[in-house]
Write an enzyme that holds these catalytic residues in place. Sequence first.
Site, PDB file in Angstrom:
ATOM      1  N   HIS A 249     -19.700 -21.221   0.680  1.00 52.15           N
ATOM      2  CA  HIS A 249     -18.737 -20.266   0.109  1.00 52.15           C
ATOM      3  C   HIS A 249     -18.343 -20.602  -1.323  1.00 52.15           C
ATOM      4  CE1 HIS A 249     -18.333 -20.985   4.456  1.00 52.15           C
ATOM      5  NE2 HIS A 249     -18.471 -19.682   4.505  1.00 52.15           N
TER       6      HIS A 249
ATOM      7  N   GLU B  73     -14.188 -18.450  -0.454  1.00 49.18           N
ATOM      8  CA  GLU B  73     -14.983 -17.957  -1.596  1.00 49.18           C
ATOM      9  C   GLU B  73     -14.048 -17.485  -2.716  1.00 49.18           C
ATOM     10  OE1 GLU B  73     -18.089 -15.046  -0.760  1.00 49.18           O
ATOM     11  OE2 GLU B  73     -17.999 -14.359  -2.842  1.00 49.18           O
TER      12      GLU B  73
END
Length: 326
Positions: free
Chosen positions: A92, A144
């Site tokens: 991520h 993320e």
Amino acid sequence: MNPTFPDPSAALAAGKAPLHLLIAAPRGFCAGVDRAIEIVERAIERYGAPVYVRHEIVHNKFVVDSLRTKGAIFVEELDQVPDGAPVVFSAHGVPKVVPAEATSRGLDWLDATCPLVSKVHRQAERKVEAGKHILFIGHRGHPEVIGTMGQVPEGAMTLVETLEDVAELAFPEDAPLAFLTQTTLSVDDTAEIVAALRARFPQIAGPRAEDICYATSNRQAAVKAIAPRCQLVLVIGAPNSSNSLRLVEVAEREGARSRLIQRAAEIVPEWLDGVETLGLTAGASAPEVLVREVVERLREWREVSEETIVSAEEHMVFKLPRQLVG
Ligand code: 0O3
Ligand code: SF4
């Protein structure tokens, strides 16, 4: 393809009503997930166990548990990694301070950030260098989002989650703005948010192509191709998997009931009451073995026929970090 239709009279004689499965394709692992898992496996071979992994390498318990049995230790923060131990950053992505700190501690670190997430990181840096303020479309608190926002100085990026957030933005119409997005968003919701941004800020700069990645878009389109024919769509994925959650939403918007499950054991038999056609897909972090596990579980209750509906072909492969090659 290759549908296998059982003889309905034989199924009824066995006391099992037929259930037709529409299996979405593409589904399951994307190139970024394949690469991230391979990085952990190769790191264990290269350095020997244990290898530390900062955050779940991908959001899937089955994957994490299998890597743990091979010698991976999962932690949330770098300060949980002992001096001298190798560490892998999850698919991520991480804020810039994380590799910087790992380097300053002299740790051997490997970056399993998906190259498509890294591409957004570089765009963020470039836009800020060019004097833009970035509106980042994403889900608050997702790793993320934390990683991408951590590529630029504090205050250089504003998170936008909803249309309401767009309406509340206090920038003047001609402010030097750019937008970027998380890779695993709803294609349809994001298009609406981008349209609202462009309406409020006609000069806003955007990425040339969507930041939503090919795998996210393809999996959502594949669900759209099956859901209208299904009474129920099962999505294999974790509750913290953004891309998997979006597949449930897509199925529901297409008029099917939908449930997110991590394993076959979570299927409640009553869900299948009245269901003749059941859709099945898996998020980008869910391995195919779990799809087969679900099919086998359904076969215990019903006479199952399978049909795979292919809406796109995928051939993406990403290179491994150079430390692990050769
Ligand atoms: O970002 P998301 O929660 O969907 O992550 P997953 O479930 O681990 O899937 C892989 C996608 C990814 C690493 C970021 O794009
Ligand atoms: Fe990369 Fe897309 Fe997979 Fe995320 S979902 S790891 S961005 S390919």
